[in-house]
Write an enzyme that holds these catalytic residues in place. Structure first.
Site, short mmCIF file in Angstrom:
data_model
loop_
_atom_site.label_atom_id
_atom_site.label_comp_id
_atom_site.label_asym_id
_atom_site.label_seq_id
_atom_site.Cartn_x
_atom_site.Cartn_y
_atom_site.Cartn_z
N GLU A 201 -3.57 2.66 -7.48
CA GLU A 201 -4.23 3.52 -6.28
C GLU A 201 -2.56 4.76 -6.52
O GLU A 201 -2.36 4.55 -6.09
CB GLU A 201 -3.90 3.21 -5.36
N HIS B 117 1.06 -1.14 0.05
CA HIS B 117 -0.24 -0.15 -0.08
C HIS B 117 0.99 1.50 0.06
O HIS B 117 2.14 1.25 0.79
CB HIS B 117 -0.90 -0.26 1.45
P1 PGA Z 1 -8.90 6.71 0.53
O1 PGA Z 1 -7.69 5.44 0.60
O2 PGA Z 1 -10.23 5.51 -0.36
O3 PGA Z 1 -9.22 7.74 2.02
O4 PGA Z 1 -7.84 7.86 -0.65
C1 PGA Z 1 -7.67 4.45 -0.52
C2 PGA Z 1 -6.82 4.11 0.23
O5 PGA Z 1 -5.04 4.30 0.89
O6 PGA Z 1 -6.89 2.23 -0.19
#
Ligand code: PGA
Length: 261
Positions: free
Chosen positions: A170, A98
């Site tokens: 992401e 992550h």
């Molecule tokens: P968020 O986080 O939806 O709060 O932007 C996503 C993540 O960190 O996986």
């Protein structure tokens, strides 16, 4: 693409006590009705995993658990760490790499690939997070960063294990909590989703690529979930902030059901 599942994954990060996690999960269990080809997963703090696993088992729930992090060795003198082998039987999935692990805790591509291998070795499906920072995007490095993170994360596992892998794209600049974070418009990220698929297809072949789900994450909420879920090549969502409240999270699950219906 056959009958690939759609994933809705909630990452609770470092929030909720064990008691709060249990009550919150109870709420989700009541509100979320299982649907064909939909997998709902939550990733609570490690300390809550066992309690929640027993709770889900007792209620014969279809909701699954993911770890947020783990050590890549199975056992040993690693004070304070938890191995994925210790989590075996409790979780079905594990988030790996992550952006908060990479950027706050300095996790490297090398550690990520070792963790991916550890998850596979222990029969846990890794949800491998990849994504460029704002600076990398601004300087035109996005494609290199994505290709690098993607291919290196898979470099320690056998091709027959690729079907267990899940990729989550992401963009770091779109994850809430960041200094200047903002939700990405789908057309800002569609090229990267496409790049992930073509990189997988070019490197490992179309058949393997077609069986690897690619999730999207970063400021996903009940209002924008549908736009991401209907993007070509997106097979689900990884949700942080909006997964900590039952209403938006359940709304997102309902949206996913509508999209796959
Ligand atoms: P968020 O986080 O939806 O709060 O932007 C996503 C993540 O960190 O996986």
């Amino acid at each position: 693409m056959g009958c690939m599942k759609t994933f809705v994954v909630g990452n609770w990060k470092m929030n909720l006590t064990v008691g709060e996690s249990s009550l919150f999960l109870q709420k989700l269990q009541k509100k979320i009705k299982p649907a064909k080809n939909l997998e709902v997963v939550v990733a609570p703090s490690a300390i809550a995993l066992q309690t929640l696993s027993l709770q889900l088992e007792r209620n014969k729930s279809k909701i699954k658990l993911a770890a947020q992090n783990f050590h890549y060795r199975d056992y040993g003198a690693f004070t304070g760490e938890i191995s994925v082998s210790q989590l075996h039987g409790i979780i079905k999935y594990a988030i790996v790499g992550h952006s908060e692990r990479r950027h706050i805790f300095g996790e490297t591509n090398r550690e990520v690939k070792m963790k991916v291998a550890a998850a596979i070795r222990n029969n846990i499906r890794p949800i491998i997070c990849i994504g460029e920072t704002e600076g990398e995007r601004a300087s035109g490095e996005t494609a290199d960063v994505i290709r690098d993170q993607l291919l290196s994360s898979l470099s320690e596992i056998d091709v027959e294990d690729f079907k267990k892998v899940i990729i989550a794209y992401e963009p770091v600049w779109a994850i809430s909590g960041g200094k200047s974070s903002r939700a990405a418009a789908p057309d800002e990220v569609i090229d990267v989703i496409r790049l992930i698929h073509t990189t997988l297809a070019d490197t490992y072949g179309k058949e393997i690529e077609e069986n690897i789900p690619v999730l999207y994450g970063g400021s996903v909420n009940a209002d924008n979930a549908g736009a991401y879920l209907t993007m070509k090549g997106v097979n689900g969502l990884l949700i942080g902030g909006a997964s900590l409240m039952s209403e938006p999270f359940c709304d997102i699950v309902e949206t996913a059901k509508r999209v796959i219906a």
